[in-house]
Design a protein around this motif. Structure first.
Motif, PDB file in Angstrom:
ATOM      1  N   MET A 169       0.839  -1.201   0.000  1.00 48.96           N
ATOM      2  CA  MET A 169       0.000   0.000   0.000  1.00 48.96           C
ATOM      3  C   MET A 169       0.869   1.244   0.000  1.00 48.96           C
ATOM      4  N   VAL A 170       0.277   2.308  -0.518  1.00 50.27           N
ATOM      5  CA  VAL A 170       0.888   3.636  -0.402  1.00 50.27           C
ATOM      6  C   VAL A 170       0.015   4.432   0.543  1.00 50.27           C
ATOM      7  N   ARG A 171       0.647   5.027   1.555  1.00 48.71           N
ATOM      8  CA  ARG A 171      -0.123   5.728   2.594  1.00 48.71           C
ATOM      9  C   ARG A 171       0.450   7.118   2.819  1.00 48.71           C
ATOM     10  N   ALA A 172      -0.456   8.078   2.908  1.00 46.85           N
ATOM     11  CA  ALA A 172      -0.045   9.433   3.270  1.00 46.85           C
ATOM     12  C   ALA A 172       0.175   9.482   4.773  1.00 46.85           C
ATOM     13  N   ASP A 173       1.268  10.097   5.213  1.00 49.00           N
ATOM     14  CA  ASP A 173       1.544  10.160   6.644  1.00 49.00           C
ATOM     15  C   ASP A 173       0.400  10.880   7.363  1.00 49.00           C
ATOM     16  N   GLY A 174      -0.055  10.282   8.442  1.00 47.03           N
ATOM     17  CA  GLY A 174      -1.162  10.863   9.200  1.00 47.03           C
ATOM     18  C   GLY A 174      -2.504  10.263   8.839  1.00 47.03           C
ATOM     19  N   ALA A 175      -2.570   9.521   7.729  1.00 45.46           N
ATOM     20  CA  ALA A 175      -3.829   8.903   7.304  1.00 45.46           C
ATOM     21  C   ALA A 175      -3.881   7.463   7.801  1.00 45.46           C
ATOM     22  N   GLU A 176      -5.071   7.019   8.152  1.00 44.94           N
ATOM     23  CA  GLU A 176      -5.217   5.614   8.539  1.00 44.94           C
ATOM     24  C   GLU A 176      -5.481   4.748   7.325  1.00 44.94           C
ATOM     25  N   ALA A 177      -6.149   5.295   6.330  1.00 49.89           N
ATOM     26  CA  ALA A 177      -6.441   4.522   5.118  1.00 49.89           C
ATOM     27  C   ALA A 177      -5.279   4.658   4.135  1.00 49.89           C
ATOM     28  N   ALA A 178      -5.252   3.712   3.193  1.00 46.99           N
ATOM     29  CA  ALA A 178      -4.147   3.698   2.236  1.00 46.99           C
ATOM     30  C   ALA A 178      -4.657   3.253   0.874  1.00 46.99           C
ATOM     31  N   LEU A 179      -3.773   3.356  -0.115  1.00 45.26           N
ATOM     32  CA  LEU A 179      -4.109   2.948  -1.488  1.00 45.26           C
ATOM     33  C   LEU A 179      -3.430   1.615  -1.779  1.00 45.26           C
TER      34      LEU A 179
END
Ligand code: SF4
Length: 422
Positions: A169-179
């Motif tokens: 997955m690719v995740r933005a820092d601070g986000a719980e969900a990811a791609l």
């Protein structure tokens, strides 16, 4: 060369950028020159050469930063061009400052040649190198944390490529969900997320961090999958989804050795390199000495005939015992090395370490900026004057103090004040 200078001040300054090799920062003891070795790895020849350069052009001490970069201190401005020329010969400098800024990629230190983490990091670095239109803030960074167990969740990074067994997955820092991504699309998705960050106004005036943007508006709608947690090995107490905290000792890839305050004398770096073993930088103030000796750009898989590099007399500055109390203290450069520091930090931290109960973490900071540990610590001592420290419990260096104006002598005389509630 124009060198940014960190001016002395009563209040800590936030600059929003980090020193690099091509854009060093002036500090209290000369230029800080930060080197980003490819994949966080120095061959034995590179390690010896960097140690020699640190002695010739710097103050003979090197730091490992919290993003696994190697930092030379005390470099004289007039020597900077010759230092860069030498680093370029070693393959340790980017083409230009823009390329250096973009290539802010941290990879899990336990990668092996050709494994998924290595392939992903190589793909990401290559794409960043050609993305010359991508102008990211100086501190903006990527983490490739795609081993079987997440290791870099506590390490600062804006965009994370995280693995969970077969998942990626690719995740933005601070986000719980990811791609969710495939291996072939992960690096491109990470760059797309960086462009989204800029398009959403994440870096007004060239500064900004992903977690601030995520707190304001959440992740992109396509990031709707549960982020990976990762299995926890038997015997480890880290909960699922948590992060393992490695300690000194042997690993499958090599031996982790800790450095007091993340600092290594050039002579010790040269001695380690002289054994023929390549070294990896970690974000935990530790070096990983590869198990197999080689001096090629990539690790060998065949076993080495060379002896254990740590079997001889102890090398100054290395901590090999996982119970050493110095592992419980964190201290920034302090005075006089940092122009913003109100007082020296490291001698005090060293003296107080033996009095800490097991598992208790002490952070000694030269000012409220707290750069060595921008998170809460069990106890923080923050210099507010030449011999004055505020004491903070369970907080960051900029939190409200429980006690104020303690002298270093008083702290040394009564170290129980650190852990005793008053
Ligand atoms: S926290 Fe330490 S290193 Fe950072 S600015 Fe303050 S005194 Fe300097």
């Amino acid at each position: 060369m124009s060198v940014p200078v960190a001016p002395s001040s009563a209040d800590p300054k936030i600059y929003g950028w980090c020193p690099g090799a091509l854009r060093p920062m002036m500090s209290g003891d000369g230029l800080v020159v930060r080197i980003r070795p490819p994949f966080g790895r120095l061959t034995s020849d590179q390690a010896q050469a960097v140690a020699d350069l640190s002695t010739r052009f710097g103050n003979g001490m090197l730091d490992i930063s919290s993003r696994a970069n190697l930092q030379m201190r005390g470099v004289r401005p007039e020597d900077h061009p010759r230092l860069i020329a030498a680093l370029r010969t070693l393959g340790l400098v980017d083409q230009d400052h823009a390329a250096e800024t973009r290539r802010n990629v941290l990879i899990t230190p336990f990668w092996t040649a050709g494994d998924r983490s290595h392939r992903l990091a190589a793909d990401l670095v290559a794409r960043l190198a050609s993305a010359t239109d991508l102008v990211l803030p100086g501190k903006f960074g990527f983490a490739v944390d795609s081993g079987d167990v997440p290791l870099l969740r506590d390490v600062a990074a804006d965009i994370r490529i995280e693995g969970d067994g077969a998942n990626l997955m690719v995740r933005a820092d601070g986000a719980e969900a990811a791609l969710p991504v495939g291996e072939d699309s992960a690096a491109e998705a990470a760059l797309a997320l960086a462009r989204w960050f800029l398009a959403q106004g994440g870096a007004p005036e060239g500064r900004g961090r992903m977690h601030h943007l995520i707190a304001r508006r959440g992740p992109p709608p396509s990031h709707d999958a549960t982020a990976p947690g990762g299995p926890v090995p038997p015997g480890n107490t880290v909960p699922p989804g948590g992060t393992l905290r490695p300690s000194p000792g042997r690993t499958a890839v090599g031996t982790l050795v800790a450095l007091e305050f993340g600092q290594i004398p050039a002579a010790t770096l040269a001695a380690l390199g002289g054994t023929g073993h390549a070294l990896r930088l970690t974000p935990w103030r530790m070096l990983l000495v590869e198990a197999t000796a080689c001096d090629s750009p990539l690790p060998r898989t065949a076993s080495s005939q060379l002896p254990d590099p740590l079997s001889g007399p102890p090398l100054p500055g290395l901590i090999l015992d996982a119970t050493d109390p110095r592992l419980q203290v964190i201290a920034c450069t302090g005075a006089p090395g940092c122009l913003q520091a109100h007082a020296p930090t490291r001698a005090l931290a060293r003296d107080l370490a033996p009095y800490l109960p097991p598992g208790t973490q002490l952070h000694v900071s030269g000012c409220a900026k707290g750069c060595a540990h921008p998170k809460p610590a069990d106890v923080a001592l923050v210099a507010t004057g030449r011999d004055r420290f505020d004491l903070i419990r369970n907080g960051r260096a900029d939190a409200s103090p429980a006690l104020t104006s303690l002298s270093a002598a008083a702290l040394r005389a009564a170290p129980d004040v650190l852990t005793k509630d008053r």
